[in-house]
Design an enzyme around this catalytic site. Structure first.
Site, PDB file in Angstrom:
ATOM      1  N   HIS A  68     -19.424 -10.437  10.130  1.00 33.66           N
ATOM      2  CA  HIS A  68     -18.197  -9.773   9.673  1.00 33.66           C
ATOM      3  C   HIS A  68     -17.367 -10.796   8.905  1.00 33.66           C
ATOM      4  CE1 HIS A  68     -14.822  -6.849   9.968  1.00 33.66           C
ATOM      5  NE2 HIS A  68     -14.087  -7.942   9.938  1.00 33.66           N
ATOM      6  N   SER A  69     -17.091 -10.490   7.654  1.00 31.12           N
ATOM      7  CA  SER A  69     -16.287 -11.407   6.848  1.00 31.12           C
ATOM      8  C   SER A  69     -14.813 -11.166   7.125  1.00 31.12           C
ATOM      9  CB  SER A  69     -16.593 -11.216   5.363  1.00 31.12           C
ATOM     10  OG  SER A  69     -17.940 -11.562   5.103  1.00 31.12           O
ATOM     11  N   GLU A  70     -14.097 -12.250   7.361  1.00 31.65           N
ATOM     12  CA  GLU A  70     -12.686 -12.173   7.720  1.00 31.65           C
ATOM     13  C   GLU A  70     -11.896 -11.335   6.722  1.00 31.65           C
ATOM     14  OE1 GLU A  70     -10.673 -15.963   7.465  1.00 31.65           O
ATOM     15  OE2 GLU A  70      -9.102 -15.273   8.803  1.00 31.65           O
ATOM     16  N   CYS A  71     -11.012 -10.493   7.255  1.00 25.97           N
ATOM     17  CA  CYS A  71     -10.099  -9.717   6.423  1.00 25.97           C
ATOM     18  C   CYS A  71      -8.772  -9.692   7.177  1.00 25.97           C
ATOM     19  CB  CYS A  71     -10.640  -8.308   6.197  1.00 25.97           C
ATOM     20  SG  CYS A  71      -9.482  -7.242   5.322  1.00 25.97           S
ATOM     21  N   GLU A 108     -12.617 -14.713   3.334  1.00 22.09           N
ATOM     22  CA  GLU A 108     -11.670 -13.631   3.090  1.00 22.09           C
ATOM     23  C   GLU A 108     -11.854 -13.043   1.692  1.00 22.09           C
ATOM     24  OE1 GLU A 108      -8.659 -12.665   5.109  1.00 22.09           O
ATOM     25  OE2 GLU A 108      -8.674 -11.148   3.538  1.00 22.09           O
ATOM     26  N   ARG A 110     -14.098 -10.929   0.105  1.00 22.03           N
ATOM     27  CA  ARG A 110     -15.406 -11.135  -0.525  1.00 22.03           C
ATOM     28  C   ARG A 110     -15.603 -12.566  -0.987  1.00 22.03           C
ATOM     29  NH1 ARG A 110     -17.945  -6.409  -1.506  1.00 22.03           N
ATOM     30  NH2 ARG A 110     -16.646  -4.596  -1.171  1.00 22.03           N
ATOM     31  N   THR A 130     -12.608  -2.344  -7.343  1.00 25.33           N
ATOM     32  CA  THR A 130     -12.607  -3.615  -6.604  1.00 25.33           C
ATOM     33  C   THR A 130     -13.505  -4.661  -7.263  1.00 25.33           C
ATOM     34  OG1 THR A 130     -13.090  -4.635  -4.455  1.00 25.33           O
ATOM     35  CG2 THR A 130     -14.284  -2.629  -4.944  1.00 25.33           C
ATOM     36  N   ASP A 142     -18.944 -10.353  -5.827  1.00 25.93           N
ATOM     37  CA  ASP A 142     -19.017 -10.589  -4.382  1.00 25.93           C
ATOM     38  C   ASP A 142     -19.490 -12.022  -4.193  1.00 25.93           C
ATOM     39  OD1 ASP A 142     -19.498 -10.655  -1.669  1.00 25.93           O
ATOM     40  OD2 ASP A 142     -20.371  -8.647  -1.617  1.00 25.93           O
ATOM     41  N   ARG A 144     -19.620 -13.632  -1.260  1.00 22.48           N
ATOM     42  CA  ARG A 144     -19.935 -13.943   0.127  1.00 22.48           C
ATOM     43  C   ARG A 144     -21.324 -14.552   0.262  1.00 22.48           C
ATOM     44  NH1 ARG A 144     -18.550  -8.279   2.759  1.00 22.48           N
ATOM     45  NH2 ARG A 144     -19.499  -7.664   0.789  1.00 22.48           N
TER      46      ARG A 144
END
Ligand SMILES: [Zn+2]
Length: 217
Positions: A68-71, A108, A110, A130, A142, A144
């Site tokens: 899970h990428s931080e948001c 954070e 992407r 986006t 993106d 990530r």
């Protein structure tokens, strides 16, 4: 030929009772690491039968894993501009039920950062989607990377996972990094009026396996 990520070590592991705003509670074993290549303070949350100390003896079961990428805006403040908060909440419960790891990655927006994400939101309010907004800011669609996710899994002694994700790119990257992804387990779609456009763009441009009604929002 899969690349082998550099070795990391477990720095600290602690037990942490979790309780979400809707009352759902579970216990996690939280791991920090030394030697992660991005230099960030990424965490692994062991849940269900993985909420215990890592032992040198291997286990038979294949853990359910979600990177899970931080948001900050979605995870902490419940921003409706994305679906990160509900995705995180769903993932914790499903992983606790199945046994596995939530990998909390400090990338954070992407991978472009928090301020740049807000810049991109401003551009989206002007009509860009986006992905277009990220490109307009000089970033890739993106950015990530799942290299530290592969490092953490290796450090935890996990060679094979069931991947909780709708994003085939995560599976591709992890396989390239030597993680055997034996199955892709889809997550739910968390649609709201404010994030419908974002989710449609993800489904259309990011090739996510999301079933988003095209007329919504
Ligand atoms: Zn988000």
């Amino acid at each position: 030929m899969p690349l082998s990520p550099p070795a990391a070590t477990i720095r600290t592991q602690v037990s942490m009772p979790l309780r979400f705003t809707d009352g759902y509670a579970t216990i996690a074993r939280v791991f920090s690491f030394d030697g992660l290549v991005d230099g960030q303070e990424n965490l692994a949350f062991g849940l269900g039968d993985r909420a215990t100390a890592v032992t040198p003896v291997g286990r038979d079961s294949v853990p359910l894993v979600r990177p899970h990428s931080e948001c900050l805006t979605g995870d902490v403040f419940g921003s409706q501009r994305c679906d990160c908060g509900p995705q995180l909440r769903e993932a914790v419960q499903r992983i606790a039920d199945a046994g596995g790891y939530l990998l909390y990655l400090r990338q954070e927006g992407r991978g472009i950062g928090l301020y740049a994400k807000l810049d991109a939101y401003a551009l989206q309010d002007g009509g860009l989607d986006t992905y277009e907004a990220n490109l307009a800011l000089g970033h890739r669609e993106d950015e990530r990377s799942y290299l530290v996710a592969a490092q953490m899994l290796r450090t935890l002694g996990v060679a094979e996972i069931a991947l909780l994700s709708n994003n085939p790119d995560k599976a591709r990257q992890l396989r390239r990094l030597g993680v055997a992804v034996s199955s892709l387990v889809p997550t739910g779609v968390h649609l709201s009026p404010a994030n419908a456009r974002y989710l449609r763009t993800k489904a259309q441009k990011g090739a996510h396996t999301l079933d988003v009604p095209l007329s919504a929002g």
